[in-house]
Scaffold this motif. Structure first.
Motif, PDB file in Angstrom:
ATOM      1  N   ILE A  24       0.694  -1.052  -0.127  1.00  9.91           N
ATOM      2  CA  ILE A  24      -0.274   0.211   0.116  1.00  9.91           C
ATOM      3  C   ILE A  24       0.945   1.323  -0.107  1.00  9.91           C
ATOM      4  N   LEU A  25       2.188   0.983   0.069  1.00 14.36           N
ATOM      5  CA  LEU A  25       3.235   2.121  -0.086  1.00 14.36           C
ATOM      6  C   LEU A  25       3.397   2.542  -1.356  1.00 14.36           C
ATOM      7  N   PRO A  26       3.857   3.752  -1.513  1.00 14.35           N
ATOM      8  CA  PRO A  26       4.404   4.213  -2.852  1.00 14.35           C
ATOM      9  C   PRO A  26       5.170   3.448  -3.857  1.00 14.35           C
ATOM     10  N   HIS A  27       6.168   2.862  -3.170  1.00 16.03           N
ATOM     11  CA  HIS A  27       7.136   1.880  -3.900  1.00 16.03           C
ATOM     12  C   HIS A  27       6.965   0.469  -3.494  1.00 16.03           C
ATOM     13  N   SER A  28       6.342  -0.660  -4.276  1.00 11.54           N
ATOM     14  CA  SER A  28       6.114  -1.723  -3.653  1.00 11.54           C
ATOM     15  C   SER A  28       7.111  -2.848  -4.464  1.00 11.54           C
ATOM     16  N   VAL A  29       7.653  -3.717  -3.805  1.00 13.72           N
ATOM     17  CA  VAL A  29       8.289  -4.735  -4.481  1.00 13.72           C
ATOM     18  C   VAL A  29       7.250  -5.852  -5.052  1.00 13.72           C
ATOM     19  N   PHE A  55      -9.682   1.718   1.309  1.00 14.59           N
ATOM     20  CA  PHE A  55      -9.046   2.998   1.485  1.00 14.59           C
ATOM     21  C   PHE A  55      -8.155   3.368   0.298  1.00 14.59           C
ATOM     22  N   ASP A  56      -8.153   4.437  -0.037  1.00 15.13           N
ATOM     23  CA  ASP A  56      -7.054   5.083  -1.013  1.00 15.13           C
ATOM     24  C   ASP A  56      -5.729   4.465  -0.916  1.00 15.13           C
ATOM     25  N   LYS A  57      -5.137   4.162  -2.008  1.00 14.85           N
ATOM     26  CA  LYS A  57      -3.925   3.781  -2.160  1.00 14.85           C
ATOM     27  C   LYS A  57      -3.093   4.406  -3.274  1.00 14.85           C
ATOM     28  N   PRO A  58      -1.769   4.740  -3.425  1.00 13.22           N
ATOM     29  CA  PRO A  58      -0.884   4.422  -1.994  1.00 13.22           C
ATOM     30  C   PRO A  58      -0.915   5.542  -0.981  1.00 13.22           C
ATOM     31  N   VAL A  59      -0.648   5.004   0.060  1.00 16.44           N
ATOM     32  CA  VAL A  59      -0.595   5.940   1.366  1.00 16.44           C
ATOM     33  C   VAL A  59       0.704   6.708   1.543  1.00 16.44           C
ATOM     34  N   GLU A  60       0.744   7.642   2.380  1.00 10.97           N
ATOM     35  CA  GLU A  60       1.900   8.345   2.695  1.00 10.97           C
ATOM     36  C   GLU A  60       2.697   7.554   3.791  1.00 10.97           C
ATOM     37  N   PRO A  61       4.088   7.762   3.881  1.00  9.84           N
ATOM     38  CA  PRO A  61       5.055   6.747   4.795  1.00  9.84           C
ATOM     39  C   PRO A  61       4.273   6.904   6.118  1.00  9.84           C
ATOM     40  N   ILE A  64       0.954   4.652   8.220  1.00  7.19           N
ATOM     41  CA  ILE A  64       0.936   3.187   8.678  1.00  7.19           C
ATOM     42  C   ILE A  64       1.091   3.200  10.398  1.00  7.19           C
ATOM     43  N   TRP A  65       1.684   4.387  10.958  1.00  5.29           N
ATOM     44  CA  TRP A  65       1.671   4.667  12.378  1.00  5.29           C
ATOM     45  C   TRP A  65       0.529   4.792  12.943  1.00  5.29           C
ATOM     46  N   GLY A  66      -0.450   5.493  12.389  1.00  3.74           N
ATOM     47  CA  GLY A  66      -1.695   5.818  12.781  1.00  3.74           C
ATOM     48  C   GLY A  66      -1.383   6.921  14.113  1.00  3.74           C
ATOM     49  N   ASP A  67      -2.188   6.755  15.089  1.00  6.96           N
ATOM     50  CA  ASP A  67      -2.032   7.826  16.171  1.00  6.96           C
ATOM     51  C   ASP A  67      -0.576   7.800  17.034  1.00  6.96           C
ATOM     52  N   GLU A 106      12.883   1.882  -1.338  1.00  3.98           N
ATOM     53  CA  GLU A 106      12.157   3.216  -1.493  1.00  3.98           C
ATOM     54  C   GLU A 106      11.216   3.656  -0.534  1.00  3.98           C
ATOM     55  N   ASN A 107      10.865   2.687   0.323  1.00  3.09           N
ATOM     56  CA  ASN A 107       9.617   2.930   1.450  1.00  3.09           C
ATOM     57  C   ASN A 107      10.388   3.164   2.606  1.00  3.09           C
ATOM     58  N   SER A 108      11.358   3.167   2.604  1.00  2.45           N
ATOM     59  CA  SER A 108      12.215   3.499   4.013  1.00  2.45           C
ATOM     60  C   SER A 108      11.895   4.880   4.693  1.00  2.45           C
ATOM     61  N   GLY A 109      11.093   5.667   4.004  1.00  3.33           N
ATOM     62  CA  GLY A 109      10.642   6.729   4.607  1.00  3.33           C
ATOM     63  C   GLY A 109       9.720   6.306   5.771  1.00  3.33           C
TER      64      GLY A 109
END
Length: 311
Positions: A24-29, A55-61, A64-67, A106-109
């Motif tokens: 669901i992140l911008p750069h997927s394997v 939900f809309d994808k991709p999501v911002e980095p 995934i951490w939510g609250d 590239e998802n290390s953000g």
């Protein structure tokens, strides 16, 4: 000598941004999997959407951490330490073990979005995509300026602690170890000239004494020592006696100020021993299990953020 001001840590258990989360992140394997029942990582996304809606994808980095991001901003810990239980790689050299986690480099953000300072890597998923996958994980963390402990390009480097200088508060040393009781293959142990993890031979008195020698070589007066261990099974509240004995040995003889235990998918018991904190199992913090049923009695859907203050 003036006593340093207390250091506040953020500690989390297993953080697994691979597989479904990676998709669901911008750069997927490549979503291909080699699991007994699931062959496409996107199936985990579909399962989650069946439970909680699309939900809309991709999501911002940071998504995934939510609250948790708001909590971190409020507490403002001096250091943020997690058990990163995935390989950060595009490697296709998978280890035949049933479950393999990887996240695109590239998802290390997702790590920098939460301000992570240290990733513990001595676990049973960091080598899921081979030695090349581990090396790429190390390279990615280095590129992002994130320290790691528990793995390395050689045995000597895998045994090194992450060392942090907290302004006005002194140094924090993070030593990380993995135990085969968590499912880590013995073949993953780092060798003198090849990459791998810092694998414990056992949970014996002799092993605790060796850790004590390692700590003594690095520790300076006033240092805070965190020993992070990936051990035990995924389910069950029981704490094996050998874990309790080993944790206490590390406090009594190795100079540990805090034991950061993980591997269980749910939160386990906490002990205060001689005024030192032992976290036997911090539980999963991030995973892609939303649509998977089973083991509901352990409430793995609940997570804890640990903020110990040490001085």
């Amino acid at each position: 000598m003036k006593k340093n001001e207390a250091v506040t840590l953020f500690l989390a258990g297993d953080v697994m941004p691979g597989r479904g989360i990676d998709q669901i992140l911008p750069h997927s394997v490549d979503p291909i999997l080699y699991e007994p029942y699931v062959r496409d990582a996107r199936d985990y996304v579909r399962l989650a959407e069946q439970v909680n809606g699309p939900f809309d994808k991709p999501v911002e980095p940071g998504y995934i951490w939510g609250d948790a991001l708001a909590v971190l901003a409020d507490v403002r810990p001096d250091l943020r330490i997690i058990n990163l239980e995935t390989s950060i790689t595009t490697s296709s050299e998978y280890w035949l073990k049933g479950i393999n986690y990887r996240m695109h480099p590239e998802n290390s953000g997702v790590l920098t979005a939460a301000g992570i300072d240290c990733c513990v890597l001595a676990n049973n998923h960091v080598l899921d995509w081979g030695h090349g996958g581990l090396v790429e994980t190390l390279q990615t963390l280095e590129r992002e300026g994130i320290q790691q402990a528990g793995a390395g390009r050689s045995r000597a480097r895998a045994s090194l602690p992450a060392i942090f200088e907290v302004p006005g508060k002194g140094r924090v040393l993070v030593f990380a170890y993995g135990s085969t009781t968590s499912g880590i293959p013995r073949e993953w142990a780092a060798a003198p000239e090849s990459p791998g993890i810092n694998l414990l031979p056992d949970l014996s008195i002799a092993t605790a004494e060796e850790i004590g020698k390692t700590v003594a070589e690095v520790r300076q007066p006033g240092d805070i020592v965190v020993v992070s261990i990936h051990w035990g099974g995924n389910w069950g509240y029981g704490i094996p006696e050998e874990q309790r004995r080993f944790a206490r040995l590390l406090i009594d003889g190795a100079g540990a100020d805090l034991i950061h235990g993980h591997s269980s998918h749910h939160v386990k018991g906490i002990e205060v021993y001689r005024n030192k904190l032992i976290l036997y199992g911090c539980g999963d913090f991030l995973n892609d299990y939303e649509g998977i049923s089973g083991h509901e009695q352990f409430r793995a859907d609940l997570t804890l953020m640990y903020f110990p203050r040490l001085s």
